[in-house]
Design a protein around this motif. Structure first.
Motif, PDB file in Angstrom:
ATOM      1  N   ASP A 124       1.100   7.456   1.113  1.00 36.37           N
ATOM      2  CA  ASP A 124       0.039   8.393   1.511  1.00 36.37           C
ATOM      3  C   ASP A 124      -1.133   7.650   2.153  1.00 36.37           C
ATOM      4  OD1 ASP A 124       1.525  10.502   0.614  1.00 36.37           O
ATOM      5  OD2 ASP A 124       0.420  10.747  -1.266  1.00 36.37           O
ATOM      6  N   GLN A 125      -1.527   6.541   1.532  1.00 36.30           N
ATOM      7  CA  GLN A 125      -2.635   5.767   2.100  1.00 36.30           C
ATOM      8  C   GLN A 125      -2.216   5.112   3.410  1.00 36.30           C
ATOM      9  OE1 GLN A 125      -4.316   2.749  -0.455  1.00 36.30           O
ATOM     10  NE2 GLN A 125      -6.019   2.329   0.943  1.00 36.30           N
ATOM     11  N   HIS A 128      -2.401   7.644   6.133  1.00 33.89           N
ATOM     12  CA  HIS A 128      -3.809   7.925   6.479  1.00 33.89           C
ATOM     13  C   HIS A 128      -4.383   6.803   7.350  1.00 33.89           C
ATOM     14  CE1 HIS A 128      -7.987   9.138   6.065  1.00 33.89           C
ATOM     15  NE2 HIS A 128      -8.278   7.913   5.643  1.00 33.89           N
ATOM     16  N   ILE A 160       0.853  -1.190   0.000  1.00 37.50           N
ATOM     17  CA  ILE A 160       0.000   0.000   0.000  1.00 37.50           C
ATOM     18  C   ILE A 160       0.890   1.242   0.000  1.00 37.50           C
ATOM     19  CG2 ILE A 160      -1.652   1.308   1.410  1.00 37.50           C
ATOM     20  CD1 ILE A 160      -2.842  -1.379   2.240  1.00 37.50           C
TER      21      ILE A 160
END
Length: 265
Positions: A109-110, A113, A106
């Motif tokens: 940025d994700q 988050h 993944i």
């Protein structure tokens, strides 16, 4: 999704004829977002059941299914929280939580988050840069639970997750898990030796017999809780004073004592 089914499950360690028979004809269905605790005498096969759902152990007979598919190996739809925190001591809290996300490739940025959301969910926002040795046992187990939740599994498998904690911290974590189950519910299979913990946390409690283990009885806690308007907001010490709680605890203890008495004979 998040259903679990044991269909006539047996487990023999070693030779099929002369080996150690751990489980015999275990059948149990756990619905989506249901919290089921398993209790039973030591050595009855509770953890073996959990390891089968996780894909760490195969069956000798019958089937274990998750979301109606036979379990043949570990998968991303299941996450495990162990009694020992199993954190990487050289990684920070944030790095421990994101470990599984990195393995799933993944993007950063994700990941950032998702990790931020998991830190907030477990009230760890101010501890993201700390290392495990700088945290209490309860905080370390919060990290372990956060690491499981961040993967968004259908099924959460918890093998005596509070067994290594002191009594006061254990109570805090039990209340925290009840809160977590309200705000972010998952299908949970929870293994414990503590009857009070099982009654406080679970929707149903499955009692296993002595070895070879099978499901002896299933106690519906959720129906009693709803009838008594015991909605999970109460502190555990308040719940333990309720007549319904005392009745459920006594019933389960009686069933367990029968198994221990049989062992003595």
């Amino acid at each position: 999704m998040g259903s679990i089914r044991f269909e006539g499950v047996g487990k023999v360690f070693g030779n099929a004829r002369t080996g150690f028979k751990a489980l015999d004809d275990v059948s149990l269905a756990i619905g989506e977002k249901e919290f089921v605790a398993i209790v039973g005498p030591s050595g009855c096969g509770k953890t073996t059941c959990l390891r089968m759902v996780a894909g760490f152990e195969g069956v000798s007979a019958g089937k274990v299914l998750v979301n109606d598919r036979p379990v043949v190996r570990p998968g991303a739809d299941r996450a495990v929280v162990f009694q020992q925190f199993a954190l990487f001591p050289w990684k920070t809290v944030r790095q421990n939580i994101e470990f599984g996300l990195r393995n799933k490739r993944i993007g950063k940025d994700q990941r950032d988050h998702l990790v931020a959301g998991s830190l907030k969910l477990m009230s760890l926002e101010s501890h993201g840069d700390a290392y495990p040795h700088q945290l209490s046992g309860g905080m370390q187990q919060r990290v372990a639970i956060a690491r499981a939740y961040v993967l968004d599994p259908d099924v959460l498998l918890m093998d005596e997750p509070f067994g290594a904690l002191d009594a006061q911290t254990r109570v805090v974590m039990q209340e925290e898990l009840v809160r977590l189950a309200r705000v972010n519910p998952r299908t949970v299979l929870f293994i414990t030796h503590a009857v009070e913990e099982a009654v406080y946390l679970a929707d149903r409690v499955a009692i296993m017999s002595r070895r070879p283990g099978t499901i002896k009885e299933i106690i519906d806690v959720k129906t009693v809780r709803l009838a008594e308007r015991w909605d999970g907001h109460e502190r555990i010490e308040d719940v333990m004073d309720l007549e319904s709680f005392v009745h459920l605890r006594t019933r389960i203890w009686k069933s367990l004592r029968e198994e221990k008495a049989e062992i003595g004979h």
